[in-house]
Design a protein around this motif. Structure first.
Motif, mmCIF file in Angstrom:
data_model
loop_
_atom_site.group_PDB
_atom_site.id
_atom_site.type_symbol
_atom_site.label_atom_id
_atom_site.label_comp_id
_atom_site.label_asym_id
_atom_site.label_seq_id
_atom_site.Cartn_x
_atom_site.Cartn_y
_atom_site.Cartn_z
ATOM 1 N N LEU A 68 0.820 -1.206 0.000
ATOM 2 C CA LEU A 68 0.000 0.000 0.000
ATOM 3 C C LEU A 68 0.858 1.262 0.000
ATOM 4 O O LEU A 68 1.932 1.301 0.594
ATOM 5 C CB LEU A 68 -0.920 0.006 1.224
ATOM 6 N N TYR A 73 -0.441 5.948 -4.462
ATOM 7 C CA TYR A 73 -0.636 4.857 -5.415
ATOM 8 C C TYR A 73 -1.278 5.305 -6.729
ATOM 9 O O TYR A 73 -0.938 4.806 -7.797
ATOM 10 C CB TYR A 73 -1.492 3.770 -4.762
ATOM 11 N N TYR A 74 -2.226 6.240 -6.659
ATOM 12 C CA TYR A 74 -2.951 6.660 -7.861
ATOM 13 C C TYR A 74 -2.463 8.007 -8.414
ATOM 14 O O TYR A 74 -3.125 8.574 -9.292
ATOM 15 C CB TYR A 74 -4.453 6.749 -7.567
ATOM 16 N N GLU A 92 -9.244 10.694 -5.346
ATOM 17 C CA GLU A 92 -9.736 11.104 -4.025
ATOM 18 C C GLU A 92 -10.723 12.262 -4.135
ATOM 19 O O GLU A 92 -11.687 12.339 -3.364
ATOM 20 C CB GLU A 92 -8.564 11.451 -3.113
ATOM 21 N N VAL A 96 -9.151 2.096 -10.060
ATOM 22 C CA VAL A 96 -9.350 2.252 -8.613
ATOM 23 C C VAL A 96 -10.214 1.121 -8.081
ATOM 24 O O VAL A 96 -11.344 0.915 -8.541
ATOM 25 C CB VAL A 96 -10.000 3.613 -8.291
ATOM 26 N N ASP A 136 -10.395 0.287 -2.096
ATOM 27 C CA ASP A 136 -9.803 1.603 -1.841
ATOM 28 C C ASP A 136 -10.873 2.680 -1.735
ATOM 29 O O ASP A 136 -10.741 3.628 -0.950
ATOM 30 C CB ASP A 136 -8.818 1.964 -2.957
ATOM 31 N N ILE A 151 -11.118 5.197 1.465
ATOM 32 C CA ILE A 151 -11.043 6.648 1.300
ATOM 33 C C ILE A 151 -12.336 7.313 1.772
ATOM 34 O O ILE A 151 -12.316 8.340 2.466
ATOM 35 C CB ILE A 151 -10.753 7.004 -0.177
ATOM 36 N N LYS A 210 -3.151 3.306 -0.214
ATOM 37 C CA LYS A 210 -3.978 2.752 -1.293
ATOM 38 C C LYS A 210 -3.219 1.678 -2.075
ATOM 39 O O LYS A 210 -2.025 1.517 -1.919
ATOM 40 C CB LYS A 210 -4.417 3.886 -2.222
ATOM 41 N N ARG A 263 -5.111 -1.456 -2.600
ATOM 42 C CA ARG A 263 -5.818 -2.703 -2.303
ATOM 43 C C ARG A 263 -6.425 -3.277 -3.582
ATOM 44 O O ARG A 263 -6.758 -2.549 -4.499
ATOM 45 C CB ARG A 263 -6.937 -2.455 -1.290
#
Length: 325
Positions: A30, A34-35, A43, A122, A126, A130, A148, A150
């Motif tokens: 994690l 991550y994104y 987010e 995504v 996650d 979030i 993040k 997962r």
């Protein structure tokens, strides 16, 4: 190409190094960033979806927070709680402790928007993690960077919901339940503060109100005024399934009032009130009751820790959260 030869029973440095490297990589599943490159707006999209839903329905924040707990406590944080049942399989959301879970549509809406912005990127797991952070922050609680990366699980079984901690658990049972997830007593007390938000139906606390034991009709750890008030709201042979009580006197605000009421014997759940009656947890309850900033720090840390439970590396990113790909 270099070749490393090790004598029998002698630890080879190269092998040792590789093992340590693999171990470190396995722990680095994690990442808060991550994104950042694959879906930098993730987010923001989730927050916008959760905020809009909460403005229309004030029940959304406690429901999303509870959803996160119930997901992570079964198979780990893998979004298995979102999967719909089929004729061949009864899924987690239809297990007895999860029948009252709601607001799944919020996660569905966020997923739909994310699939338009960055398809198959995504995970639903996650999104829940979030969204759980966002509802806490929106209602006055702490903010933390959600780790993040997962993946979504492919298995969801209603029978496994028996492993969720019950509102009637004593502290020993709670400690054992949390320990199975790698969580300690401080995590137990901090995460129980999630009951700062929300509402409970009578069925979850009615055993404390009548025929509690051979000695006491009402649970002696419950404040008398609260007990009498709850008996009125939850009469015998109550046919109103919606009857119940808010979990906190400030049930729409995330704060440490949960612990102050716990000290006063004013908690609805027996499992909550038990935390003040046991030496292993009482001192933590008292500390959180006196210092809200301490509670906020500990809650955020425990949520990060809970979010790592059962994380799977070889799952999938569902296109629709209710259905396995």
């Amino acid at each position: 190409m270099a070749v490393s030869i090790c004598a029998p029973k002698v630890l080879c440095w190269t092998t040792s190094f590789l093992l340590m490297l693999m171990a470190s990589l396995s722990k680095a599943v994690l990442d808060a960033h991550y994104y950042d490159h694959t879906c930098p707006q993730a987010e923001k999209i989730i927050l916008g979806t959760v905020y809009e839903a909460s403005m229309h329905d004030p029940k959304v924040p406690p429901r999303i927070l509870r959803m996160f707990f119930h997901d992570c406590f079964i198979r780990g944080c893998d979004a298995s709680v979102l999967v719909d049942s089929t004729p061949e399989n009864q899924a987690e959301k239809d297990g007895p402790p999860n029948i009252s879970l709601a607001s799944f549509y919020v996660i569905d809406d966020a997923k739909t928007r994310l699939e338009l912005a960055c398809p198959r990127t995504v995970s639903c797991a996650d999104i829940i993690a979030i969204a759980a952070r966002d509802v806490v922050t929106m209602t006055g609680g702490p903010y933390w960077n959600v780790l993040k990366g997962r993946k979504d699980g492919r298995v969801s079984k209603a029978a496994e919901t028996i492993n969720l901690p019950a509102p009637s658990f004593n502290v020993t049972q709670l400690i054992q339940s949390f320990a199975k997830r790698g969580l300690g007593v401080r995590d137990l007390v901090a995460l129980s503060g999630g009951h700062s938000l929300g509402f409970s139906h009578c069925s979850s606390f009615e055993p404390r109100l009548r025929n509690f034991s051979s000695v006491h009709d009402i649970d002696p750890s419950m404040n008398d005024e609260l007990a009498q008030n709850l008996r009125k709201k939850c009469p015998k042979l109550n046919k109103n399934r919606n009857a119940g009580e808010f979990l906190d006197s400030t049930s729409s605000t995330f704060d440490n009032n949960y612990y102050r009421r716990l000290v006063a014997g004013k908690r609805v759940f027996g499992s909550d009130q038990a935390l003040f009656g046991d030496y292993r947890s009482r001192w933590i309850v008292e500390a959180f009751a006196k210092d809200q900033s301490l509670f906020f720090r500990e809650f955020a840390a425990s949520m990060i820790k809970l979010g790592k439970v059962g994380v799977i590396e070889k799952g999938e990113v569902r296109v629709k959260c209710r259905v396995v790909n």
